[in-house]
Write a protein that holds these residues in place. Structure first.
Motif, PDB file in Angstrom:
ATOM      1  N   PRO B  65      12.202  60.346  12.078  1.00 36.00           N
ATOM      2  CA  PRO B  65      12.496  59.900  10.614  1.00 36.00           C
ATOM      3  C   PRO B  65      13.576  58.666  10.567  1.00 36.00           C
ATOM      4  CG  PRO B  65      11.621  62.000  11.427  1.00 36.00           C
ATOM      5  CD  PRO B  65      11.766  60.816  12.769  1.00 36.00           C
ATOM      6  N   GLU B  66      14.667  59.114  11.159  1.00 39.89           N
ATOM      7  CA  GLU B  66      15.725  58.306  10.552  1.00 39.89           C
ATOM      8  C   GLU B  66      16.266  57.243  10.472  1.00 39.89           C
ATOM      9  OE1 GLU B  66      17.508  60.961  13.750  1.00 39.89           O
ATOM     10  OE2 GLU B  66      19.285  61.100  13.519  1.00 39.89           O
ATOM     11  N   ILE B  67      15.077  56.266  11.858  1.00 37.25           N
ATOM     12  CA  ILE B  67      15.175  54.948  12.401  1.00 37.25           C
ATOM     13  C   ILE B  67      13.774  54.540  10.131  1.00 37.25           C
ATOM     14  CG2 ILE B  67      13.525  53.148  13.326  1.00 37.25           C
ATOM     15  CD1 ILE B  67      16.374  54.594  14.528  1.00 37.25           C
ATOM     16  N   VAL B  94      22.441  66.287  -1.454  1.00 36.15           N
ATOM     17  CA  VAL B  94      22.495  66.541   0.765  1.00 36.15           C
ATOM     18  C   VAL B  94      22.357  65.473   1.334  1.00 36.15           C
ATOM     19  CG1 VAL B  94      21.282  68.968   0.061  1.00 36.15           C
ATOM     20  CG2 VAL B  94      19.642  67.078   0.427  1.00 36.15           C
ATOM     21  N   CYS B  95      21.907  65.215   2.573  1.00 32.75           N
ATOM     22  CA  CYS B  95      21.827  64.210   3.738  1.00 32.75           C
ATOM     23  C   CYS B  95      20.183  63.346   2.887  1.00 32.75           C
ATOM     24  CB  CYS B  95      21.202  64.248   4.862  1.00 32.75           C
ATOM     25  SG  CYS B  95      20.788  63.151   5.848  1.00 32.75           S
ATOM     26  N   THR B  96      20.962  62.470   2.426  1.00 35.83           N
ATOM     27  CA  THR B  96      20.154  60.929   2.059  1.00 35.83           C
ATOM     28  C   THR B  96      18.813  59.839   2.846  1.00 35.83           C
ATOM     29  OG1 THR B  96      21.699  59.425   2.145  1.00 35.83           O
ATOM     30  CG2 THR B  96      21.587  60.157   0.273  1.00 35.83           C
ATOM     31  N   TYR B  97      18.746  60.905   4.321  1.00 37.26           N
ATOM     32  CA  TYR B  97      18.119  60.333   5.494  1.00 37.26           C
ATOM     33  C   TYR B  97      16.976  61.239   4.677  1.00 37.26           C
ATOM     34  CZ  TYR B  97      20.355  57.663   8.684  1.00 37.26           C
ATOM     35  OH  TYR B  97      20.590  56.657   9.045  1.00 37.26           O
ATOM     36  N   VAL B  98      17.096  62.779   4.419  1.00 37.62           N
ATOM     37  CA  VAL B  98      15.805  63.312   5.198  1.00 37.62           C
ATOM     38  C   VAL B  98      15.462  63.814   3.647  1.00 37.62           C
ATOM     39  CG1 VAL B  98      15.638  65.922   3.782  1.00 37.62           C
ATOM     40  CG2 VAL B  98      17.813  65.691   5.758  1.00 37.62           C
ATOM     41  N   GLY B 129      24.423  68.061  16.397  1.00 41.09           N
ATOM     42  CA  GLY B 129      25.774  67.098  16.552  1.00 41.09           C
ATOM     43  C   GLY B 129      25.332  66.790  14.834  1.00 41.09           C
ATOM     44  N   CYS B 130      24.235  67.543  14.077  1.00 36.66           N
ATOM     45  CA  CYS B 130      24.289  67.465  12.958  1.00 36.66           C
ATOM     46  C   CYS B 130      23.241  68.630  12.658  1.00 36.66           C
ATOM     47  CB  CYS B 130      23.366  66.957  12.193  1.00 36.66           C
ATOM     48  SG  CYS B 130      22.747  66.287  11.004  1.00 36.66           S
ATOM     49  N   TYR B 131      23.794  69.837  11.427  1.00 38.99           N
ATOM     50  CA  TYR B 131      23.236  70.832  11.028  1.00 38.99           C
ATOM     51  C   TYR B 131      22.255  70.655  10.559  1.00 38.99           C
ATOM     52  CZ  TYR B 131      21.926  75.076   7.471  1.00 38.99           C
ATOM     53  OH  TYR B 131      21.543  75.564   7.074  1.00 38.99           O
ATOM     54  N   THR B 132      22.051  69.379   9.745  1.00 37.90           N
ATOM     55  CA  THR B 132      21.154  69.045   8.418  1.00 37.90           C
ATOM     56  C   THR B 132      19.448  68.887   9.643  1.00 37.90           C
ATOM     57  OG1 THR B 132      22.173  67.425   7.151  1.00 37.90           O
ATOM     58  CG2 THR B 132      20.151  66.943   6.804  1.00 37.90           C
ATOM     59  N   PHE B 133      19.785  68.758  10.629  1.00 39.12           N
ATOM     60  CA  PHE B 133      18.515  68.411  11.535  1.00 39.12           C
ATOM     61  C   PHE B 133      17.871  70.184  11.765  1.00 39.12           C
ATOM     62  CE2 PHE B 133      20.594  65.647  14.774  1.00 39.12           C
ATOM     63  CZ  PHE B 133      20.300  64.517  13.426  1.00 39.12           C
ATOM     64  N   LEU B 134      18.241  70.803  11.416  1.00 37.23           N
ATOM     65  CA  LEU B 134      17.725  72.261  11.586  1.00 37.23           C
ATOM     66  C   LEU B 134      16.400  72.522  10.428  1.00 37.23           C
ATOM     67  CD1 LEU B 134      18.068  75.479  13.133  1.00 37.23           C
ATOM     68  CD2 LEU B 134      19.397  75.116  11.313  1.00 37.23           C
ATOM     69  N   LYS B 135      17.361  72.390   9.149  1.00 38.41           N
ATOM     70  CA  LYS B 135      16.411  72.270   7.407  1.00 38.41           C
ATOM     71  C   LYS B 135      15.623  70.915   7.516  1.00 38.41           C
ATOM     72  CE  LYS B 135      17.641  74.980   7.269  1.00 38.41           C
ATOM     73  NZ  LYS B 135      17.559  77.116   7.121  1.00 38.41           N
ATOM     74  N   TRP B 136      15.321  70.121   8.400  1.00 42.77           N
ATOM     75  CA  TRP B 136      15.012  68.788   8.151  1.00 42.77           C
ATOM     76  C   TRP B 136      13.611  69.370   8.415  1.00 42.77           C
ATOM     77  CZ3 TRP B 136      17.125  63.010   9.494  1.00 42.77           C
ATOM     78  CH2 TRP B 136      15.877  61.727   8.731  1.00 42.77           C
ATOM     79  N   PHE B 137      13.658  69.325   9.678  1.00 39.53           N
ATOM     80  CA  PHE B 137      12.496  69.721  10.947  1.00 39.53           C
ATOM     81  C   PHE B 137      11.793  71.318  10.106  1.00 39.53           C
ATOM     82  CE2 PHE B 137      11.555  66.989  14.710  1.00 39.53           C
ATOM     83  CZ  PHE B 137      12.288  65.485  13.038  1.00 39.53           C
ATOM     84  N   LYS B 370      29.052  59.774   2.211  1.00 43.79           N
ATOM     85  CA  LYS B 370      28.682  60.688   0.632  1.00 43.79           C
ATOM     86  C   LYS B 370      27.749  62.059   1.041  1.00 43.79           C
ATOM     87  CE  LYS B 370      27.841  61.513  -3.740  1.00 43.79           C
ATOM     88  NZ  LYS B 370      26.055  62.715  -3.707  1.00 43.79           N
ATOM     89  N   SER B 371      26.878  61.583   1.940  1.00 43.63           N
ATOM     90  CA  SER B 371      25.953  62.813   2.387  1.00 43.63           C
ATOM     91  C   SER B 371      25.922  63.253   3.862  1.00 43.63           C
ATOM     92  CB  SER B 371      24.851  62.352   1.750  1.00 43.63           C
ATOM     93  OG  SER B 371      24.058  61.366   2.071  1.00 43.63           O
ATOM     94  N   CYS B 372      26.894  62.535   4.445  1.00 43.96           N
ATOM     95  CA  CYS B 372      26.647  63.513   5.781  1.00 43.96           C
ATOM     96  C   CYS B 372      27.325  63.758   6.508  1.00 43.96           C
ATOM     97  CB  CYS B 372      26.812  62.679   6.538  1.00 43.96           C
ATOM     98  SG  CYS B 372      26.578  62.758   8.532  1.00 43.96           S
ATOM     99  N   ASN B 373      27.362  65.749   6.047  1.00 47.76           N
ATOM    100  CA  ASN B 373      29.094  66.429   6.400  1.00 47.76           C
ATOM    101  C   ASN B 373      28.820  66.017   7.971  1.00 47.76           C
ATOM    102  OD1 ASN B 373      29.207  67.212   3.753  1.00 47.76           O
ATOM    103  ND2 ASN B 373      27.973  68.863   4.234  1.00 47.76           N
ATOM    104  N   SER B 374      28.109  65.508   8.779  1.00 40.91           N
ATOM    105  CA  SER B 374      29.088  66.012  10.090  1.00 40.91           C
ATOM    106  C   SER B 374      29.584  65.241  10.819  1.00 40.91           C
ATOM    107  CB  SER B 374      26.998  65.697  10.578  1.00 40.91           C
ATOM    108  OG  SER B 374      27.476  66.215  12.111  1.00 40.91           O
ATOM    109  N   PHE B 375      29.711  63.676  10.096  1.00 36.97           N
ATOM    110  CA  PHE B 375      30.686  62.618  10.189  1.00 36.97           C
ATOM    111  C   PHE B 375      31.556  63.143   9.589  1.00 36.97           C
ATOM    112  CE2 PHE B 375      27.733  59.610  12.314  1.00 36.97           C
ATOM    113  CZ  PHE B 375      27.805  59.728  13.342  1.00 36.97           C
ATOM    114  N   ASP B 400      26.961  55.430   1.098  1.00 39.96           N
ATOM    115  CA  ASP B 400      26.282  55.958   1.868  1.00 39.96           C
ATOM    116  C   ASP B 400      25.356  55.604   2.585  1.00 39.96           C
ATOM    117  OD1 ASP B 400      24.899  59.241   1.126  1.00 39.96           O
ATOM    118  OD2 ASP B 400      23.518  57.566   1.552  1.00 39.96           O
ATOM    119  N   LEU B 401      23.936  55.836   3.601  1.00 42.40           N
ATOM    120  CA  LEU B 401      23.570  55.471   4.250  1.00 42.40           C
ATOM    121  C   LEU B 401      22.447  54.154   3.708  1.00 42.40           C
ATOM    122  CD1 LEU B 401      22.575  58.403   7.183  1.00 42.40           C
ATOM    123  CD2 LEU B 401      23.740  55.917   6.861  1.00 42.40           C
ATOM    124  N   VAL B 402      21.912  55.550   2.961  1.00 44.44           N
ATOM    125  CA  VAL B 402      20.614  54.906   2.701  1.00 44.44           C
ATOM    126  C   VAL B 402      20.159  54.752   1.221  1.00 44.44           C
ATOM    127  CG1 VAL B 402      19.340  54.518   4.704  1.00 44.44           C
ATOM    128  CG2 VAL B 402      19.228  56.509   3.000  1.00 44.44           C
TER     129      VAL B 402
END
Ligand code: SF4
Ligand code: SF4
Lengths: 387, 431
Positions: B65-67, B94-98, B129-137, B370-375, B400-402
């Motif tokens: 999904p990130e790709i 929150v993270c714009t990838y999600v 390495g990223c908390y968002t992953f947990l919520k994303w899935f 902006k939306s990536c706390n991990s980094f 921002d990323l995307v």
């Protein structure tokens, strides 16, 4: 016995005191005492206590701390608690703290652990990982290892051996603390007009900065005193607050929700005080007991993975039903990943059973209460209208 | 101070390796779009801590999904998707990838290449390495109601990987991940197949590291950030552990050897960058929605990125890690823990310091997302530390990323220009 007002005034003073005088006094009372700070969400305070140390909950700087240096460490799009916590550090308000624990709540607190290491290389700063796998022989075993690492680290700092007997004693004290906190919450849910949310908050919050023994007495005294009083019962709507488990709303915001016509009958402030739904057993190895209880009886909150989709979010529905609540207010700190990423799922689960909800964001220094008061007031009215 | 302006071209200039990579990525999208006919099972996972070698053992096709979010960002499709997700109640914070992913799903799950993205048979939640992953899935699982395998990768908070951490990950692989994959795929796990895949990975990783380190040359034959994004493609996704990846990195290496031999600079979308004036190290992901514009701000000034941390999110191979067929599961565990954002801040800071020194860079540029706390959380502190330790100037830009709403070209350009001037001044002052 102290009156309700005296008790809440004492808690208010503890809340207002950004120098943590009570904890400093505790430390200074006897040579060789140590204080270990911890951030939200959960740390096994029993181990700190069993090492003869005092756990000190750090919940940011609230709305009274002027953040000057902290802002230079964080971009505008990161929540406020880490910057005010850095401010507390850089203004020497935490200079008496002998170590800091950063639980695995989110990436901001996680990264703050590294900043602490860079800023204060001489002070113990430890990222405290909790398992996301809940099998006893997998996550449980890993967690026992982590608990033992923590124990050994604390033994080094305190110079005290953590015996099983000391641990059992500490577990009993914290079991009692959790039981009393739950009793306080139940009391408020049953008689919200006798125990306003702002008072319950302050009682709960005091547990962050005073020894557990004192806190146990404090909760008991408050419930006893609050029971004695006759306070007017209003026709408020009963709501649950969700999403405020880390950065704290200012006390005025908590009051504003109540003033606007809501009785808050449950919330997720300072979950550490109620983390386990059942007592930690004292008849088995203490580390096993802490580990297995964590795996099997932890509160549900967004930083802990829910392996079972069928019950994802169900805890909130159960909570609403148990407390006879009529709606949920999602109140999250701005930029709070755990609260904000979880929210759509919880909202969906509530929608499926027609539980009304609203949401807003805050910061620990939010000053403008009017919009929140209006939103909560409209929500309370609409609940009354439609129920 | 600017290098001579080139005429913006409309076509990105491509090397053979780029064409090869494009074919690989398109091939995977084709495979995904075709599962209805082939009956292949689909596994979704993340780039950091991905277990591609393992997933291949179950004959499943991987979706990242990130790709998808990146590809949609590059094609300027992500903005609408993000807004779609916000319409459904996802917070602007929150993270714009999600949100790009969820928005894509809500709009019918048509992938970046126009082919449908199939529903997952399994979500491989590698919590690395990223908390968002947990919520994303958890969010995806809530919609798809599919099997989800959770792999908790402990964060290296104290800067070390302990045996207990490795054992924990290995146990999860054995007791959680592999059994779920066997169940969903119907294929029995074969450790020898895994070993074979890991051996391929190690080969590709050697060449990949060689490519990254080629930037130590002057001029640097590669751009290790904008160009690096292309170089990491195969090894960070569905191709690590395949022959294709081995072949791709061999080709890439040969191309770069040739560039070094000819004393050439990196290839940019407008051809070779000729006069290397500034050697920069970057921290943080890039902006994808305006990537060419962003990149142009660098090469127009003669700035080349010689090392970046972003190209380490899927593994910090340049610090020595290799997948090891002789310790298959342990090696996968260690791989996950080595990923860049799974490293603590002091380690990340040390990496940046090492890059500045080893690559003889002029300074550090942080692109804070902006939306990536991990980094992002802690980057300002890292910047100060690196400046202090190396004496080299650093600069901070925010994008921002995307999410195209957070790319302000004028602001970024101003910042960069003053930064390059600052480097000039430092040089004149002999610092
Ligand atoms: S408020 Fe939320 S994002 Fe900020 S530190 Fe706390 S949990 Fe993390
Ligand atoms: S690392 Fe950053 S961009 Fe990637 S998923 Fe996590 S929060 Fe989003």
């Amino acid at each position: 016995m102290a009156t309700r007002e005296e008790i809440t005034n004492r808690c208010q003073a503890l809340y207002d005191d950004l120098d943590f005088t009570a904890a400093r006094k505790w430390k200074d009372a006897e040579p060789g005492r140590h204080v270990i700070g911890y951030m939200p969400m959960y740390v096994p305070r029993e181990i700190i206590h069993a090492a003869g140390m005092m756990p000190l909950g750090i919940l940011g700087g609230g709305d009274q701390l002027e953040v000057i240096q902290g802002d230079a460490y964080y971009q505008s799009y990161i929540c406020r608690i880490p910057r005010s916590t850095i401010e507390l550090l850089l203004t020497d308000r935490l200079d008496f703290v002998d170590g800091m624990l950063f639980p695995s709540i989110c990436d901001v607190i996680r990264n703050l652990s590294g900043m602490w290491k860079l800023l204060r290389p001489d002070v113990y700063a430890h990222y405290f990982d909790v398992p996301q796998n809940y099998m006893r022989d997998v996550g449980g075993e890993f967690y026992i290892h982590e608990l033992n690492v923590l124990k050994e680290d604390l033994e080094k700092i305190s110079g005290n051996k953590v015996t099983n007997e000391a641990l059992k004693n500490s577990i009993e004290l914290y079991n009692e603390n959790r039981r009393l906190t739950r009793k306080l919450y139940k009391f408020r849910a049953d008689y919200p007009w006798l125990a306003p949310s702002s008072e319950v908050y302050l009682i709960n919050r005091a547990g962050m900065v005073i020894p557990v023994e004192d806190h146990n007495i404090l909760i008991t005294d408050y419930i006893d005193a609050a029971k004695q009083e006759d306070r007017p019962k209003r026709d408020n709507s009963r709501v649950v607050i969700s999403g405020s488990f880390c950065e704290q709303p200012p006390i005025n915001l908590i009051k504003s929700i109540e003033i606007s016509g809501c009785y808050v009958v449950d919330d997720d402030y300072m979950l550490v005080n109620r983390w386990f739904a059942k007592p930690v057993p004292t008849d088995i190895d203490p580390m096993q007991a802490l580990s297995y209880t964590f795996l099997e009886a932890s509160v549900k909150m967004p930083s802990c993975f829910e392996p079972n989709e069928d019950i994802k979010g169900q805890f909130l529905v159960d909570l609403v039903r148990e407390t006879n609540a009529e709606g949920v207010i999602f109140a999250a700190a701005s930029f709070c990943d755990p609260a904000l990423l979880e929210r759509p799922i919880l909202q969906d689960v509530l929608n499926q059973v027609d539980i009304p909800h609203i949401s807003f964001k805050y910061a620990e220094n939010t000053g403008q209460m009017q919009p929140i008061r209006e939103q909560a007031g409209t929500f309370a009215d609409s609940i009354k209208l439609w129920s | 101070m600017s290098a001579p302006q080139r005429k913006p071209s409309t076509d990105v200039q491509k090397d053979a390796s780029m064409a090869k990579q494009k074919a690989m990525i398109d091939g995977n999208f084709d495979r995904l779009g075709n599962v209805k006919n082939t009956g292949e099972k689909v596994s979704y996972t993340f780039v950091p801590g991905n277990l591609n070698e393992l997933i291949m053992c179950f004959d499943m096709v991987g979706n990242y999904p990130e790709i998808n979010a990146i590809q949609n960002g590059l094609r300027k499709k992500s903005g609408g998707m993000i807004m779609e997700a916000e319409k459904w109640g996802h917070s602007e914070d929150v993270c714009t990838y999600v949100k790009a992913d969820i928005g894509m799903m809500r709009k019918g799950n048509i992938g970046p290449t126009g082919q449908p993205i199939p529903e997952p048979d399994i979500l491989m939640l590698s919590y690395t390495g990223c908390y968002t992953f947990l919520k994303w899935f958890e969010l995806l699982r809530h919609d798809y109601k599919c099997e989800t395998a959770m792999l908790h990768v402990p964060y290296t908070g104290d800067g070390v990987i302990t045996k207990a951490m490795t054992d924990y990950v290995v146990k999860q692989l054995k007791e959680e991940v592999i059994p779920k994959y066997e169940k969903v795929s119907g294929v029995k796990f074969d450790i020898d197949r895994l070993r074979e895949n890991l051996a391929h990975s190690a080969k590709a990783e050697d060449d990949f590291v060689w490519v990254l380190e080629s930037a130590k040359n002057k001029p640097s034959p590669i751009d290790a950030y904008f160009g690096g994004i292309y170089y990491i493609g195969p090894i960070f996704t569905a191709f690590r552990g395949t022959d294709l990846a081995v072949d791709y990195y061999k080709t890439l290496r040969a191309e770069i050897e040739e560039r070094i031999r000819k004393g050439q600079g990196p290839i940019t979308p407008e051809g070779e960058m000729k006069n290397e004036k500034y050697r920069i190290v970057t921290e943080g992901p890039p902006n994808y929605t305006s990537m060419r514009e962003f990149w142009k701000m660098f090469y127009d000034e003669g700035a080349v990125v010689v090392a970046s941390t972003y190209t380490k999110v899927g593994g910090t191979y340049d610090f020595g890690f290799r997948h090891d067929p002789s310790r298959p599961l342990e090696s996968l565990a260690e791989y996950c823990m080595h990923c860049y954002t799974n490293r603590n801040l002091p380690e990340r800071t040390r990496m940046l310091e090492t890059y500045i020194n080893d690559y003889e860079a002029d300074g550090l540029l942080i692109n804070s997302i902006k939306s990536c706390n991990s980094f992002a959380a802690g980057e300002l502190m890292m910047m100060r530390e690196v400046e202090k330790r190396t004496g080299k100037p650093a600069a901070f830009v925010e994008t921002d990323l995307v999410d195209p709403r957070y790319f302000s070209a004028a602001n970024v350009k101003n910042r960069l220009e003053s930064y390059f001037q600052m480097i000039d001044q430092k040089r004149r002052a002999g610092v």
